[in-house]
Scaffold this motif. Structure first.
Motif, mmCIF file in Angstrom:
data_model
loop_
_atom_site.group_PDB
_atom_site.id
_atom_site.type_symbol
_atom_site.label_atom_id
_atom_site.label_comp_id
_atom_site.label_asym_id
_atom_site.label_seq_id
_atom_site.Cartn_x
_atom_site.Cartn_y
_atom_site.Cartn_z
ATOM 1 N N MET A 1 7.605 -26.412 -8.185
ATOM 2 C CA MET A 1 7.736 -25.074 -8.755
ATOM 3 C C MET A 1 7.264 -24.013 -7.769
ATOM 4 N N ALA A 2 7.918 -22.871 -7.816
ATOM 5 C CA ALA A 2 7.562 -21.776 -6.916
ATOM 6 C C ALA A 2 6.212 -21.183 -7.295
ATOM 7 N N ALA A 3 5.486 -20.737 -6.294
ATOM 8 C CA ALA A 3 4.226 -20.031 -6.541
ATOM 9 C C ALA A 3 4.560 -18.636 -7.056
ATOM 10 N N LYS A 4 3.925 -18.246 -8.147
ATOM 11 C CA LYS A 4 4.210 -16.956 -8.773
ATOM 12 C C LYS A 4 3.153 -15.935 -8.338
ATOM 13 N N ILE A 5 3.596 -14.907 -7.634
ATOM 14 C CA ILE A 5 2.679 -13.878 -7.144
ATOM 15 C C ILE A 5 2.972 -12.555 -7.838
ATOM 16 N N TYR A 6 1.910 -11.938 -8.349
ATOM 17 C CA TYR A 6 2.031 -10.629 -8.981
ATOM 18 C C TYR A 6 1.414 -9.565 -8.070
ATOM 19 N N VAL A 7 2.138 -8.471 -7.895
ATOM 20 C CA VAL A 7 1.621 -7.304 -7.177
ATOM 21 C C VAL A 7 1.384 -6.244 -8.245
ATOM 22 N N VAL A 8 0.122 -6.018 -8.565
ATOM 23 C CA VAL A 8 -0.257 -5.159 -9.684
ATOM 24 C C VAL A 8 -0.905 -3.890 -9.132
ATOM 25 N N TYR A 9 -0.396 -2.729 -9.520
ATOM 26 C CA TYR A 9 -0.903 -1.511 -8.909
ATOM 27 C C TYR A 9 -0.968 -0.333 -9.873
ATOM 28 N N TYR A 10 -1.717 0.674 -9.468
ATOM 29 C CA TYR A 10 -1.684 1.995 -10.100
ATOM 30 C C TYR A 10 -1.399 2.996 -8.994
ATOM 31 N N SER A 11 -0.476 3.916 -9.248
ATOM 32 C CA SER A 11 -0.135 4.925 -8.250
ATOM 33 C C SER A 11 0.156 6.237 -8.946
ATOM 34 N N MET A 12 -0.646 7.255 -8.652
ATOM 35 C CA MET A 12 -0.418 8.561 -9.276
ATOM 36 C C MET A 12 0.654 9.357 -8.543
ATOM 37 N N TYR A 13 0.591 9.365 -7.207
ATOM 38 C CA TYR A 13 1.517 10.192 -6.427
ATOM 39 C C TYR A 13 2.540 9.388 -5.623
ATOM 40 N N GLY A 14 2.517 8.062 -5.744
ATOM 41 C CA GLY A 14 3.536 7.235 -5.103
ATOM 42 C C GLY A 14 3.133 6.525 -3.832
ATOM 43 N N HIS A 15 1.950 6.820 -3.289
ATOM 44 C CA HIS A 15 1.532 6.205 -2.026
ATOM 45 C C HIS A 15 1.269 4.708 -2.185
ATOM 46 N N VAL A 16 0.537 4.344 -3.217
ATOM 47 C CA VAL A 16 0.247 2.926 -3.453
ATOM 48 C C VAL A 16 1.525 2.187 -3.860
ATOM 49 N N ALA A 17 2.399 2.867 -4.594
ATOM 50 C CA ALA A 17 3.670 2.250 -4.984
ATOM 51 C C ALA A 17 4.488 1.870 -3.755
ATOM 52 N N LYS A 18 4.476 2.742 -2.737
ATOM 53 C CA LYS A 18 5.199 2.450 -1.485
ATOM 54 C C LYS A 18 4.651 1.187 -0.822
ATOM 55 N N LEU A 19 3.321 1.097 -0.768
ATOM 56 C CA LEU A 19 2.700 -0.089 -0.185
ATOM 57 C C LEU A 19 3.049 -1.335 -1.004
ATOM 58 N N ALA A 20 3.025 -1.196 -2.321
ATOM 59 C CA ALA A 20 3.309 -2.331 -3.208
ATOM 60 C C ALA A 20 4.712 -2.885 -2.974
ATOM 61 N N GLU A 21 5.668 -1.985 -2.806
ATOM 62 C CA GLU A 21 7.041 -2.416 -2.573
ATOM 63 C C GLU A 21 7.175 -3.173 -1.263
ATOM 64 N N GLU A 22 6.455 -2.723 -0.243
ATOM 65 C CA GLU A 22 6.519 -3.399 1.060
ATOM 66 C C GLU A 22 5.778 -4.729 1.013
ATOM 67 N N ILE A 23 4.685 -4.774 0.282
ATOM 68 C CA ILE A 23 3.949 -6.026 0.106
ATOM 69 C C ILE A 23 4.826 -7.053 -0.601
ATOM 70 N N LYS A 24 5.575 -6.589 -1.584
ATOM 71 C CA LYS A 24 6.496 -7.495 -2.282
ATOM 72 C C LYS A 24 7.530 -8.071 -1.312
ATOM 73 N N LYS A 25 8.061 -7.223 -0.430
ATOM 74 C CA LYS A 25 9.039 -7.690 0.555
ATOM 75 C C LYS A 25 8.427 -8.758 1.456
ATOM 76 N N GLY A 26 7.189 -8.515 1.893
ATOM 77 C CA GLY A 26 6.527 -9.486 2.757
ATOM 78 C C GLY A 26 6.295 -10.808 2.054
ATOM 79 N N ALA A 27 5.814 -10.741 0.817
ATOM 80 C CA ALA A 27 5.562 -11.972 0.057
ATOM 81 C C ALA A 27 6.863 -12.714 -0.227
ATOM 82 N N SER A 28 7.933 -11.958 -0.495
ATOM 83 C CA SER A 28 9.225 -12.572 -0.812
ATOM 84 C C SER A 28 9.854 -13.259 0.395
ATOM 85 N N SER A 29 9.355 -12.942 1.585
ATOM 86 C CA SER A 29 9.908 -13.563 2.794
ATOM 87 C C SER A 29 9.444 -15.005 2.963
ATOM 88 N N ILE A 30 8.484 -15.424 2.153
ATOM 89 C CA ILE A 30 7.997 -16.805 2.195
ATOM 90 C C ILE A 30 8.793 -17.652 1.209
#
Length: 203
Positions: A1-30
Protein backbone atom coordinates in the motif's frame (compact mmCIF):
# COMPACT_ATOMS: atom_id res chain seq x y z
CA UNK A 1 0.00 0.00 0.00
CA UNK A 2 1.11 3.54 -0.74
CA UNK A 3 2.29 5.75 2.09
CA UNK A 4 -0.35 8.41 2.73
CA UNK A 5 1.09 11.88 3.34
CA UNK A 6 -0.99 14.86 4.40
CA UNK A 7 0.16 18.45 3.89
CA UNK A 8 -1.89 20.41 6.41
CA UNK A 9 -1.66 24.19 6.48
CA UNK A 10 -3.15 27.54 7.41
CA UNK A 11 -2.57 30.49 5.09
CA UNK A 12 -4.11 33.93 5.49
CA UNK A 13 -2.50 35.71 2.53
CA UNK A 14 -1.43 32.75 0.37
CA UNK A 15 2.29 32.49 1.15
CA UNK A 16 2.07 29.23 3.09
CA UNK A 17 -0.40 27.87 0.54
CA UNK A 18 2.22 28.41 -2.19
CA UNK A 19 4.79 26.46 -0.19
CA UNK A 20 2.24 23.71 0.52
CA UNK A 21 1.52 23.23 -3.17
CA UNK A 22 5.22 22.91 -3.97
CA UNK A 23 5.76 20.53 -1.05
CA UNK A 24 2.96 18.38 -2.43
CA UNK A 25 4.70 18.29 -5.82
CA UNK A 26 7.95 17.21 -4.19
CA UNK A 27 6.30 14.49 -2.13
CA UNK A 28 4.33 13.27 -5.16
CA UNK A 29 7.58 12.78 -7.06
CA UNK A 30 8.33 9.76 -4.85
CA UNK A 31 6.87 6.51 -6.17
CA UNK A 32 4.56 4.67 -3.80
CA UNK A 33 3.31 7.80 -2.05
CA UNK A 34 -0.13 9.45 -2.05
CA UNK A 35 -0.25 13.12 -1.09
CA UNK A 36 -3.24 15.24 -0.10
CA UNK A 37 -3.48 18.94 0.69
CA UNK A 38 -5.66 20.07 3.60
CA UNK A 39 -6.27 23.41 5.29
CA UNK A 40 -7.32 23.96 8.88
CA UNK A 41 -10.53 25.85 9.72
CA UNK A 42 -10.50 29.64 9.76
CA UNK A 43 -11.38 31.16 13.12
CA UNK A 44 -11.86 34.78 12.02
CA UNK A 45 -15.19 36.08 10.65
CA UNK A 46 -15.36 36.96 6.95
CA UNK A 47 -15.92 40.60 7.87
CA UNK A 48 -12.63 40.73 9.78
CA UNK A 49 -10.74 38.91 7.02
CA UNK A 50 -12.11 41.40 4.52
CA UNK A 51 -10.86 44.35 6.55
CA UNK A 52 -7.45 42.67 6.76
CA UNK A 53 -7.31 42.31 2.99
CA UNK A 54 -7.14 38.53 3.07
CA UNK A 55 -7.84 36.88 -0.31
CA UNK A 56 -10.27 33.94 -0.71
CA UNK A 57 -9.07 30.56 0.56
CA UNK A 58 -7.87 27.84 -1.79
CA UNK A 59 -10.12 24.91 -2.64
CA UNK A 60 -8.17 22.51 -0.41
CA UNK A 61 -10.62 20.64 1.85
CA UNK A 62 -10.98 21.58 5.51
CA UNK A 63 -9.45 18.99 7.79
CA UNK A 64 -10.84 17.66 11.08
CA UNK A 65 -8.64 16.32 13.88
CA UNK A 66 -9.76 12.74 13.26
CA UNK A 67 -8.55 12.94 9.64
CA UNK A 68 -4.96 13.15 10.91
CA UNK A 69 -5.03 9.57 12.17
CA UNK A 70 -5.42 8.28 8.61
CA UNK A 71 -2.05 9.68 7.48
CA UNK A 72 1.27 7.85 7.54
CA UNK A 73 3.15 11.17 7.67
CA UNK A 74 2.11 14.80 8.09
CA UNK A 75 3.69 18.11 7.10
CA UNK A 76 2.31 21.08 9.03
CA UNK A 77 2.52 24.62 7.61
CA UNK A 78 1.59 27.99 9.11
CA UNK A 79 2.52 31.67 9.22
CA UNK A 80 4.10 33.11 12.33
CA UNK A 81 2.52 35.41 14.87
CA UNK A 82 5.13 36.96 17.18
CA UNK A 83 7.55 34.08 16.63
CA UNK A 84 5.02 31.26 17.08
CA UNK A 85 2.42 29.52 14.94
CA UNK A 86 -0.73 31.46 14.05
CA UNK A 87 -3.67 31.08 16.43
CA UNK A 88 -5.80 29.41 13.75
CA UNK A 89 -3.38 26.49 13.55
CA UNK A 90 -2.95 26.33 17.32
CA UNK A 91 -6.74 26.21 17.71
CA UNK A 92 -6.83 23.22 15.38
CA UNK A 93 -4.10 21.42 17.33
CA UNK A 94 -5.87 22.26 20.59
CA UNK A 95 -8.79 20.23 19.26
CA UNK A 96 -6.66 17.07 18.88
CA UNK A 97 -7.05 16.04 22.53
CA UNK A 98 -8.85 12.85 21.56
CA UNK A 99 -5.93 11.79 19.37
CA UNK A 100 -3.50 12.67 22.16
CA UNK A 101 -5.48 10.59 24.68
CA UNK A 102 -5.20 7.48 22.50
CA UNK A 103 -1.76 8.43 21.12
CA UNK A 104 -3.16 7.85 17.65
CA UNK A 105 -0.39 9.93 16.06
CA UNK A 106 2.49 8.40 18.01
CA UNK A 107 5.29 7.14 15.81
CA UNK A 108 4.17 9.04 12.72
CA UNK A 109 6.80 11.25 11.03
CA UNK A 110 6.02 14.97 10.95
CA UNK A 111 7.58 18.02 9.31
CA UNK A 112 7.09 21.79 9.57
CA UNK A 113 7.14 24.68 7.08
CA UNK A 114 6.28 28.34 7.64
CA UNK A 115 6.18 31.97 6.62
CA UNK A 116 7.34 35.05 8.53
CA UNK A 117 7.03 38.77 7.89
CA UNK A 118 10.70 39.66 8.30
CA UNK A 119 14.17 38.17 8.61
CA UNK A 120 14.07 38.46 12.38
CA UNK A 121 10.43 37.45 12.56
CA UNK A 122 10.63 33.81 13.58
CA UNK A 123 12.24 31.64 10.90
CA UNK A 124 13.63 29.43 13.67
CA UNK A 125 11.48 30.21 16.70
CA UNK A 126 8.27 29.39 14.83
CA UNK A 127 9.18 25.76 14.05
CA UNK A 128 11.10 25.39 17.32
CA UNK A 129 8.09 26.31 19.45
CA UNK A 130 5.82 24.14 17.28
CA UNK A 131 7.81 21.00 18.06
CA UNK A 132 6.16 20.83 21.49
CA UNK A 133 2.89 19.91 19.76
CA UNK A 134 4.58 16.97 18.02
CA UNK A 135 6.25 15.80 21.21
CA UNK A 136 3.01 15.49 23.17
CA UNK A 137 1.55 13.42 20.35
CA UNK A 138 4.62 11.18 20.23
CA UNK A 139 5.31 12.13 16.62
CA UNK A 140 8.77 11.88 15.08
CA UNK A 141 10.06 15.25 13.89
CA UNK A 142 11.79 15.10 10.50
CA UNK A 143 13.80 18.30 9.82
CA UNK A 144 15.47 18.85 6.46
CA UNK A 145 18.80 19.57 8.11
CA UNK A 146 21.22 20.73 5.42
CA UNK A 147 20.11 18.15 2.84
CA UNK A 148 19.06 20.98 0.49
CA UNK A 149 22.76 21.53 -0.16
CA UNK A 150 24.19 24.81 -1.45
CA UNK A 151 20.79 26.48 -1.26
CA UNK A 152 21.02 26.42 2.53
CA UNK A 153 24.04 28.72 2.40
CA UNK A 154 22.68 31.40 0.04
CA UNK A 155 23.91 34.79 1.25
CA UNK A 156 23.36 37.09 -1.73
CA UNK A 157 19.58 36.81 -1.88
CA UNK A 158 16.87 36.94 0.77
CA UNK A 159 15.85 33.34 1.47
CA UNK A 160 13.53 31.90 4.08
CA UNK A 161 13.74 28.43 5.56
CA UNK A 162 16.16 26.76 7.93
CA UNK A 163 17.30 23.26 8.93
CA UNK A 164 13.87 22.93 10.58
CA UNK A 165 12.01 23.17 7.26
CA UNK A 166 11.10 25.25 4.23
CA UNK A 167 10.11 28.85 4.77
CA UNK A 168 9.49 32.17 3.10
CA UNK A 169 9.33 35.87 3.90
CA UNK A 170 6.04 37.66 3.29
CA UNK A 171 7.28 41.18 4.01
CA UNK A 172 4.31 43.54 3.79
CA UNK A 173 2.38 40.78 2.05
CA UNK A 174 3.45 41.65 -1.49
CA UNK A 175 6.49 39.33 -1.52
CA UNK A 176 5.77 35.72 -2.43
CA UNK A 177 8.09 32.69 -2.26
CA UNK A 178 11.16 33.06 -4.46
CA UNK A 179 12.31 30.40 -6.91
CA UNK A 180 14.92 29.21 -4.40
CA UNK A 181 12.36 29.03 -1.59
CA UNK A 182 10.06 27.02 -3.83
CA UNK A 183 12.91 24.67 -4.67
CA UNK A 184 13.53 24.17 -0.98
CA UNK A 185 9.83 23.43 -0.44
CA UNK A 186 9.91 20.86 -3.26
CA UNK A 187 12.99 19.31 -1.68
CA UNK A 188 11.33 19.11 1.73
CA UNK A 189 8.33 17.33 0.26
CA UNK A 190 10.50 14.85 -1.62
CA UNK A 191 12.85 14.26 1.31
CA UNK A 192 10.01 13.82 3.80
CA UNK A 193 8.08 11.48 1.50
CA UNK A 194 11.10 9.23 1.15
CA UNK A 195 11.40 8.93 4.92
CA UNK A 196 7.66 8.43 5.46
CA UNK A 197 7.71 5.68 2.83
CA UNK A 198 10.50 3.89 4.71
CA UNK A 199 8.50 4.11 7.94
CA UNK A 200 5.44 2.69 6.17
CA UNK A 201 7.33 -0.22 4.61
CA UNK A 202 8.94 -1.19 7.93
CA UNK A 203 5.70 -1.15 9.93
Amino acid sequence: MAAKIYVVYYSMYGHVAKLAEEIKKGASSIEGVEVKLWQVPETLPEEVLGKMGAPPKTDAPIITPDDLAEADGILFGFPTRFGMMAAQFKAFLDATGGLWRTQALAGKPAGIFYSTGSQGGGQETTPLTAITQLVHHGMIFVPIGYTFGAGMFEMEKVKGGSPYGAGTYAGDGSRFPSELEMQQAFHQGKYFAGIAKKFKSSS
